[in-house]
Design an enzyme around this catalytic site. Structure first.
Site: not given
Ligand code: NAD
Ligand code: TYD
Length: 351
Positions: A132-134, A157, A161
């Site tokens: 992630t960019d975070e 989180y 990461k």
């Molecule tokens: P998500 O929470 O939707 O999915 C995570 C998946 O991992 C789920 O299917 C869960 O069952 C599985 N999982 C969790 N713990 C596990 C474990 N101990 N063993 C096996 N499986 C397990 O997450 P996502 O949003 O699809 O993110 C996927 C990846 O991309 C993550 O590594 C996240 O850090 C990264 N990422 C997400 C975003 C975003 O905006 N969602 C952005 C950048 C990077």
């Molecule tokens: P989120 O989707 O949780 O992603 P991330 O925290 O990883 O960026 O949140 C996106 C943005 O929205 C973040 O600045 C937090 C804000 N947010 C709210 O204002 N209300 C909400 O209920 C949630 C879940 C997020």
């Protein structure tokens, strides 16, 4: 690289299910082993259209379970890993940091260590870590995260990461494990668990519940269509240089409050409600602890070196996302039952 058996972790989650779908459709030459613990965020319904594809095997296992991971590598003769499994929601990491450290740090370490033991000195293999960019921290009003931006994680989180990214780099430098990492901005699209901003707001608008905007809604995120991310992962997997990091983003920054207003306008239109109806549900709530102000990615390296760029215009992507949630109420109902509801109620009863 020409992998024969590809292990995708977290393939029942939001991004993972899009990646699995893309690889199954575009790469019949690979055998996809999809490993997922099916936590609250993982759902086999996300894979219902591809579950029975002949080049797809689902394995229900936890990445922290050394024996199970060992078995998967030996039984399936894994040649490459795309690692997405993680605990992924910042608010949950504030409530329960240890489960993030367990899965994101220990789980990644177990995968790396197993890969190293099985692959030994092989260089025709790849460990691709999706991050992630975070990890880069929080930006002020200007500037973008580049691949050279120093790590400065600020939530449990992002710290977990960042830690997993460092482990991947350490295995590359110490053991010559072939690796690649990508760091992506906020994703949106179908199949995202409705605790993240966009699907949570869509679901609440449908049910006329309050729309909780943290603080004053002035925090900024850079949004990317999940299928564009999946395509970027496909490109990095095939063309990324060993040991390199690639930032992935949408060049699409939005203040939360502006995004929520846009979503409200689209929802009013789709649901045939009067203009302003959904926006009247907006409720400013207590800010997230340590809330990062702004994320924005400079995705020029992946564009320059690998030819990838985002394709979908944001409003069009939001409309498609809204359509998907409106057409799949059963999916939302299933995934938001049980433990999720307890969590949600605990979270918001404190405000
Ligand atoms: P998500 O929470 O939707 O999915 C995570 C998946 O991992 C789920 O299917 C869960 O069952 C599985 N999982 C969790 N713990 C596990 C474990 N101990 N063993 C096996 N499986 C397990 O997450 P996502 O949003 O699809 O993110 C996927 C990846 O991309 C993550 O590594 C996240 O850090 C990264 N990422 C997400 C975003 C975003 O905006 N969602 C952005 C950048 C990077
Ligand atoms: P989120 O989707 O949780 O992603 P991330 O925290 O990883 O960026 O949140 C996106 C943005 O929205 C973040 O600045 C937090 C804000 N947010 C709210 O204002 N209300 C909400 O209920 C949630 C879940 C997020």
């Amino acid at each position: 690289m020409s992998a024969r058996t590809l292990l995708i972790t977290g393939g029942a989650g939001f991004i993972g299910s899009h990646v699995v779908r893309l690889f199954i459709g575009s790469h019949p030459e690979y055998r996809i082993v999809n490993l997922d613990a099916l936590t609250y965020a993982g759902n086999l319904e996300n894979l219902s259209d591809i579950e029975s594809a002949s080049n797809h095997v689902f394995v229900h296992a936890d990445i922290t379970d050394e024996k199970a991971i060992d078995r998967v590598f030996s039984e399936h003769a894994v040649d490459a890993v795309i690692h997405l499994a993680a605990e992924s929601h910042v608010d949950r990491s504030i409530l329960d940091p240890l489960s993030f450290i367990r899965t994101n740090v220990m789980g990644t370490a177990v995968l790396l260590n197993t890969a190293r033991r099985y692959w030994k000195d092989r260089q025709d293999v790849l460990f691709y870590h999706v991050s992630t960019d975070e990890v880069y921290g929080s930006l002020g009003d200007t500037g973008l995260f580049t691949e050279e931006t120093p790590y400065d994680p600020r939530s449990p989180y992002s710290a977990s990461k960042a830690s997993s990214d460092h482990l991947v780099k350490a295995y590359h430098h110490t053991y010559r494990l072939p690796v690649v990492i990508s760091n992506c901005s906020n994703n949106y699209g179908s199949h995202q668990f409705p605790e993240k901003l966009i699907p949570l707001m869509i679901n609440n608008i449908v049910h006329r519940k309050p729309l909780p905007v943290y603080g004053e809604g002035l925090n900024v995120r850079d949004w990317l269509w999940v299928e564009d991310h999946a395509r970027a992962i496909e490109v990095v997997f095939h063309q990324g240089r060993n040991g390199e990091t690639y930032n992935i983003g949408g060049f699409n920054e939005w203040r939360n409050i502006d995004l929520v207003h846009l979503l409200c306008r689209i929802m009013d239109e789709k649901l045939g409600r009067a203009e302003g109806d959904s926006a009247s549900l907006i409720t400013f709530v207590k800010d997230r602890a340590g809330h990062d102000q702004r994320y924005a990615i400079d995705a020029s390296k992946i564009h320059r070196e690998l030819g990838w760029s985002p394709t979908l215009q944001f409003e069009e992507g939001l409309r498609r996302t809204v359509d998907w949630y409106l057409q799949n109420p059963t999916w939302v109902e299933h995934i938001t039952s049980g433990s999720y509801l307890e969590y949600y109620q605990r979270q918001y009863s404190n405000r």
